[in-house]
Structure formats: structure tokens, C-alpha cells
Design an enzyme around this catalytic site. Sequence first.
Site, PDB file in Angstrom:
ATOM      1  N   GLY A 157       0.946  -1.238   0.097  1.00 13.68           N
ATOM      2  CA  GLY A 157      -0.015   0.133  -0.177  1.00 13.68           C
ATOM      3  C   GLY A 157       1.006   1.290  -0.099  1.00 13.68           C
ATOM      4  O   GLY A 157       2.075   1.221   0.429  1.00 13.68           O
ATOM      5  N   CYS A 158       0.332   2.477  -0.207  1.00 19.57           N
ATOM      6  CA  CYS A 158       1.140   3.704  -0.446  1.00 19.57           C
ATOM      7  C   CYS A 158       1.503   3.991   0.842  1.00 19.57           C
ATOM      8  O   CYS A 158       2.669   4.284   0.952  1.00 19.57           O
ATOM      9  CB  CYS A 158       0.246   4.647  -1.394  1.00 19.57           C
ATOM     10  SG  CYS A 158      -1.504   5.013  -0.573  1.00 19.57           S
ATOM     11  N   TYR A 159       0.553   4.312   1.769  1.00 15.89           N
ATOM     12  CA  TYR A 159       1.091   4.777   3.189  1.00 15.89           C
ATOM     13  C   TYR A 159       1.999   3.521   3.855  1.00 15.89           C
ATOM     14  O   TYR A 159       2.972   3.875   4.439  1.00 15.89           O
ATOM     15  CB  TYR A 159      -0.184   4.607   4.132  1.00 15.89           C
ATOM     16  CG  TYR A 159      -0.974   6.035   4.024  1.00 15.89           C
ATOM     17  CD1 TYR A 159      -0.448   7.373   3.918  1.00 15.89           C
ATOM     18  CD2 TYR A 159      -2.281   6.036   3.712  1.00 15.89           C
ATOM     19  CE1 TYR A 159      -1.069   8.405   4.108  1.00 15.89           C
ATOM     20  CE2 TYR A 159      -3.131   7.084   3.683  1.00 15.89           C
ATOM     21  CZ  TYR A 159      -2.370   8.426   3.962  1.00 15.89           C
ATOM     22  OH  TYR A 159      -3.175   9.559   3.775  1.00 15.89           O
TER      23      TYR A 159
END
Length: 351
Positions: A157-159
Site C-alpha cells: 500500500g502507498c502509506y
Amino acid sequence: MHTYAVHMHQHPVAVVGASGYSGLELTRILARHPQVRLTALLSDRWAGEKAGGRLALSGPAAQLAYTPLAGAGEVEAELSFLATPAEVSKDLAPRLLARGQKVIDLSGAFRLEDPAAYPTWYGFEHPAPQLLEEARYGLPELSRQGLLGARLVANAGCYASAIALAIAPFVKAGLALPEGVAVTALSGVSGAGRRTAEEYSFAEIADDLRAYRLARHQHLPEIEQTVARYGGRCGPVSFAPVLIPIRRGILATAHLRLREGTSAAHLSAALEAAYQGEPFVRVLPAERVKVQDVLHSNRCHLGVALDPRAHLAVVVSALDNLVKGAAGSATQAMNAVLGLEETAGLDLLGG
């Protein structure tokens, strides 16, 4: 001559969910990748239209027509990217695997090891728990082992990418305590996907900042799991995501409690050692890490500063949520899966 022959072979790949933000980025990257060939782009939104009418593409990729998602199970490809919500990916990935394809899933459908965690964090009972053990995590800098030849990759995921890359080296080096980690991460609105809800309209987003999903963001268990795999342990992380009025990019700031005797020199050395030789990670002075420098690239910029009064490390991380946080990282993982150079198709992105 040998290098030329290798580059002539092109792996057939497909993008499912090609009209979302991540799907668009994937299409752009893969269309110019020297060692893959786009064979299918699936999107209900743009079904029947040609890719060249939606994106500035050239060559064969521009002539590809988008086809409905209902046909995803019949796509002919060696590898399919799923740029689809977790609710779609969880059912589609097993079908594609059964057809002999490799799958790189950009959603959270296969990121967590524990099937019992899915009702809490994703809102569904996992239909294929046996695949959670097989899935390889798509963040090569922290989890490269097992990617070569993998059938199923759960892309990071990006975070989770921004935060795990920031804190894992210090936990592994024994400089930071694995408990009591607090992170605030600012994200552009594209991280929410192509939503039409009023709360994501320009008039609502402009000139505003807002925290959301406090203590319940779905990337939380993924962050803790990733750091624990790489660093040995990770206690509960306190995570405050904040939506800001920019289109793309993440700037994360992590506060880590330090073991006695840890100096600024120790912190800098640990960060440099962790990412030495990694083509997509650059270590900078913490106050020089900024979103503008990583936009449209597969790079993550990291920096660390010591707060001696509070005895904390302050780690700053920046990446483009649509590239290093999604499509670029997925392409990097694909390269690793297929035994290609990880920089293939990605080395010219960004400045």
C-alpha cells in the site's frame, strides 16, 4: 548482441481496472516497458474506447480497446495486474491463478498473513485463506526474497510503503524501540481513488486539511506486519493519515523512541546502510525530503533527524502514491518476479 536478444522477448501482460488512477499509471509505464507487451486493458467505464484516445500513448498499446471487467477471467496473458478494489481482487485473483497466470494485486486483498484480520480491516471474510501464505509482498527493498517466480504478489500500500521504509531500518538495527511508534502522513487526494462523492470534490478539498480513519486505517496492520518481518518486531503503531489539497504524493513523519546511547550518527549510518545500492531509495537530510522531488517517479526519499530533548528519531519519507506507492512498485515487483532488472521500464521516471 546477447543483450539485444534478451530485450526482444516481451512478456504478455494485462491491466484489470485500467481506468483508475493506479491503472492509468500502470498503462503508461507498461506501454513503454521494453520487455513486456500489453495484451489487454479492462475497464467498465471506458469499454469499447481505444487507449490512445484516453492516454498519450504510441505504438500497439494505443490501439488496444478497453474491455469490460466481466471478461477478466478469459484474458490471455502471462501476468495480470489487478488495479481493482480488494472486494474484486479477492475473487478474481484465484480465477486467474487457476488459468496459469501470475497475478500482481494492487489492493489489500492478499497483504495480511492472518485471514482473521480481514473482517476487521477490510470488512469481508477472506475466500481464499490458503493464498495468503503463498502471496509475496511487493515491496522489494524490504521483502525481495521469494519474488522471483512468485505466482501471486500482494503489492504494498502507498502509506505502508512510505512508513515501513522509514521505520524498519531503525528497528532492525536495534536503535529504535518497536513499540510506541507514532506517524502522521499527509496524502494527496488521488490516494482515495476516482471517487465522485461530494467530500472529494474540489470545492470541499481546496484550502483544507483533514485527518481521517484515525486508529483504523487498513494499512495499519500491513505496516506493523512489514516492519516485524524485516526488523524482527513491531508494536502497535499510532497512525494519523491527513488528506491535503494536492493531487498526488505522500509526506510521512514518524517519531521513534530510541534506545539509550543512540546518536545522530548512528541513525544516519543505519539508514544509509539499509538502502545502500537500492536504485529507488535516496537518503537526504531530513529537512530536504519533499514531495515535489519524487512526483511521477518510482523513488522514495528518506531522511532522519535526532530530537535530543525528547530522545526521539524523527524520520521523514516522501513518495508518489501512484507510482512508488502503487503502479511503479507493482512494475518493480513484476520485474523481480520475471527475473528482469528491477529498474526496467522505471529508470527514466522522474527527475
